[in-house]
Write a protein that holds these residues in place. Structure first.
Motif, short mmCIF file in Angstrom:
data_model
loop_
_atom_site.label_atom_id
_atom_site.label_comp_id
_atom_site.label_asym_id
_atom_site.label_seq_id
_atom_site.Cartn_x
_atom_site.Cartn_y
_atom_site.Cartn_z
N UNK A 311 -6.38 6.44 28.38
CA UNK A 311 -4.97 6.01 28.47
C UNK A 311 -4.07 6.60 27.40
N UNK A 312 -4.62 7.00 26.26
CA UNK A 312 -3.77 7.49 25.18
C UNK A 312 -3.60 9.01 25.18
N UNK A 313 -4.60 9.75 25.58
CA UNK A 313 -4.47 11.20 25.56
C UNK A 313 -4.13 11.79 26.93
N UNK A 314 -4.44 11.11 28.00
CA UNK A 314 -4.08 11.61 29.32
C UNK A 314 -2.60 11.40 29.62
N UNK A 315 -1.93 10.60 28.82
CA UNK A 315 -0.51 10.31 29.04
C UNK A 315 0.38 10.99 27.99
N UNK A 422 6.35 22.60 22.04
CA UNK A 422 5.29 22.09 21.17
C UNK A 422 3.92 22.28 21.83
N UNK A 423 2.90 22.28 20.99
CA UNK A 423 1.53 22.41 21.48
C UNK A 423 0.99 21.09 22.01
N UNK A 424 1.47 19.98 21.50
CA UNK A 424 0.87 18.67 21.79
C UNK A 424 0.68 18.38 23.28
N UNK A 425 1.67 18.60 24.14
CA UNK A 425 1.43 18.26 25.55
C UNK A 425 0.41 19.17 26.23
N UNK A 426 0.08 20.30 25.59
CA UNK A 426 -0.90 21.22 26.18
C UNK A 426 -2.33 20.88 25.76
N UNK A 427 -2.47 19.83 24.96
CA UNK A 427 -3.82 19.39 24.62
C UNK A 427 -4.61 19.05 25.88
N UNK A 428 -3.92 18.50 26.87
CA UNK A 428 -4.61 18.02 28.08
C UNK A 428 -5.31 19.15 28.82
N UNK A 429 -4.64 20.28 29.02
CA UNK A 429 -5.27 21.38 29.75
C UNK A 429 -6.38 22.00 28.92
N UNK A 431 -8.25 20.35 26.71
CA UNK A 431 -9.36 19.39 26.78
C UNK A 431 -10.03 19.41 28.14
N UNK A 432 -9.25 19.43 29.23
CA UNK A 432 -9.84 19.41 30.56
C UNK A 432 -10.64 20.68 30.84
N UNK A 433 -10.19 21.80 30.32
CA UNK A 433 -10.96 23.04 30.49
C UNK A 433 -12.31 22.92 29.82
#
Length: 471
Positions: A311-315, A422-429, A431-433
């Motif tokens: 809930x905290x990193x996927x959003x 910023x880089x922060x919102x790209x953490x998701x891709x 991490x998912x990779x």
């Protein structure tokens, strides 16, 4: 053949010292040094990573470098940053306790009725996949119902009755983080103790002899309380994924409150991620046959991960857009929407093809043709031999995990909606990779052990994992 019969299987020690038969697939029995180092690293640093990202948004406008630079240059200390961090509050604790209790109530006490009037939806009592010990569990599939009830009540209370502000989640975001951590650690610790003292199915437990690995990856395969409360199904879907869309709605409401409008990027993130969430619950019965339920044991990896990490990193995209509202040009917005929808189509159709093939035992058409498959066999821990088929037609003939490719396309779309500031919102891709590539390798290692030479024939027929011609 694909695997050994039970009397040929190696023996392991249970915690009481008695020897037991090792199953042919599932979580590892022995831990190598690299796996142990990785486990300890995650146990130590995963909570810090979540805190760092949320703190960076709260105190540094989502800059990932500014906190480190402040500390390095002496402009701030760790104590200064911690002092500015909101603590847990009584309000947050009450909200979180009410939230979890309500989801438990919907999961445990309200049998599914959606399957009675929604054409094509499969809910109610369903069977899961056979476990390594040969057990077939039954589940009450009612996640879509829980999602609908929760969101109807949210809109009624937030916008009609005005019992609370729709920004309530954002306004208590960090205090709720501490509550989520408490639950994540509590359920993970309970699951470990339960695995030692009163497991639901002792034959499906695995003990490595290493405390950290057992705690992280879990001992019990399907820990349950009573007949129906299954830890894996509940925590995989309810506290985190039901909340996912509510969290995004709260972020959108906060953007409206701060700036007087909701940007098209925030709408894109809400819509694309809501499609993924609704797909999860519409296909919850199919989810019972995926790696999370079929192979993973329940430990800190799932318990804490589903309560905190998800809930905290996927959003993060929605959170970022509260601090940095991005209004995309129409061509960019349409391109990102198209990328997300194509990714979803590949993800869903790939999974649909496998599900159709399984349900019909291959008596179906895929891309207008009779599907091709490789016959294989495996042996469960109870000594019974089972037969299966590995699909090599449709998307499953393009790559062995092409559903993950579609998933990654959707993940990239969420991130691109946030622009390039910023880089922060790209953490998701990122991490998912890493996650899905690792899951590919982990799944294939299990399948190689489970199916043996049959798996070698399958990989020869479908040589690529994710990207045809590349990987």
């Amino acid at each position: 053949m694909a695997s050994k019969s039970q009397h040929d299987a190696p023996k392991v020690k249970s915690p009481n010292g008695k020897a037991g038969s090792q199953g042919q697939w599932g979580r590892a029995w022995e831990v190598d040094w690299f796996s142990l180092a990785s486990i300890i690293f995650l146990l130590l640093f995963a909570p810090f990573i979540v805190y760092y990202f949320i703190m960076a948004c709260d105190q540094y406008s989502c800059s990932l470098t500014a906190p480190a630079l402040d500390i390095a240059t002496g402009h701030a200390s760790l104590a200064d940053i911690w002092a500015k961090t909101p603590p847990v509050t009584a309000k947050a604790a009450q909200l979180y306790a009410l939230w979890v209790s309500f989801q438990v109530l919907l999961y445990s006490w309200l049998p599914d009725f959606c399957h009675r009037f929604l054409p094509g939806y499969v809910g109610g009592v369903q069977e899961g996949a056979i476990t390594p010990a040969g057990v077939v569990n039954k589940y009450e599939v009612n996640g879509l119902q829980a999602w609908l009830i929760t969101h109807i009540l949210w809109f009624v209370n937030a916008y009609l009755l005005s019992w609370f502000s729709p920004t309530i989640i954002f306004d208590n975001w960090i205090p709720l983080l501490w509550c989520a951590n408490i639950l994540g650690y509590a359920v993970s610790t309970f699951a470990m103790i339960k695995g030692y003292l009163f497991p639901t199915s002792a034959e499906d437990c695995k003990f490595t002899g290493n405390f950290f690995y057992n705690y992280m990856m879990g001992i019990e395969f399907n820990p349950r309380i009573g007949k129906w409360f299954d830890f894996k199904l509940f925590f995989n879907g309810r506290p985190g994924i039901v909340a996912w869309t509510l969290i995004n709605l709260s972020f959108a409401a906060k953007q409206q409150e701060l700036y007087g409008h909701v940007t098209n990027s925030m709408i894109l993130v809400n819509v694309l991620q809501a499609i993924y969430v609704l797909d999860f619950f519409w296909n919850e019965t199919w989810y019972l046959k995926t790696i999370d339920i079929c192979h993973d044991h329940f430990g800190w990896y799932l318990g804490w991960g589903d309560c905190v990490w998800l809930p905290y990193l996927y959003t993060l995209q929605g959170l970022y857009l509260v601090y940095h509202p991005v209004q995309l040009s129409t061509p960019n917005a349409l391109g990102i929407l198209l990328l997300g929808l194509v990714g979803y189509y590949i993800f869903r159709m790939t999974n649909h093809q496998k599900d159709l093939f399984r349900r019909t035992d291959g008596r179906c058409l895929i891309w207008g043709k009779k599907p091709k498959a490789i016959e294989c066999s495996y042996t469960s821990a109870d000594g019974l031999k089972h037969h299966s088929k590995l699909l090599v037609s449709g998307f499953w003939g393009v790559a062995r995990h092409f559903n993950y490719t579609g998933d990654l396309m959707g993940s990239l779309a969420y991130c691109l909606a946030c622009g390039g500031g910023h880089l922060l919102p790209y953490f998701y891709i990122i991490y998912m990779t890493i996650l899905l590539t690792h899951r590919c390798l982990r799944d294939e290692h299990r399948c190689a052990n489970k199916y043996g030479r049959d798996w070698e024939r399958y990989t020869a027929a479908v040589p690529y994992r994710l990207l045809p011609g590349i990987f």
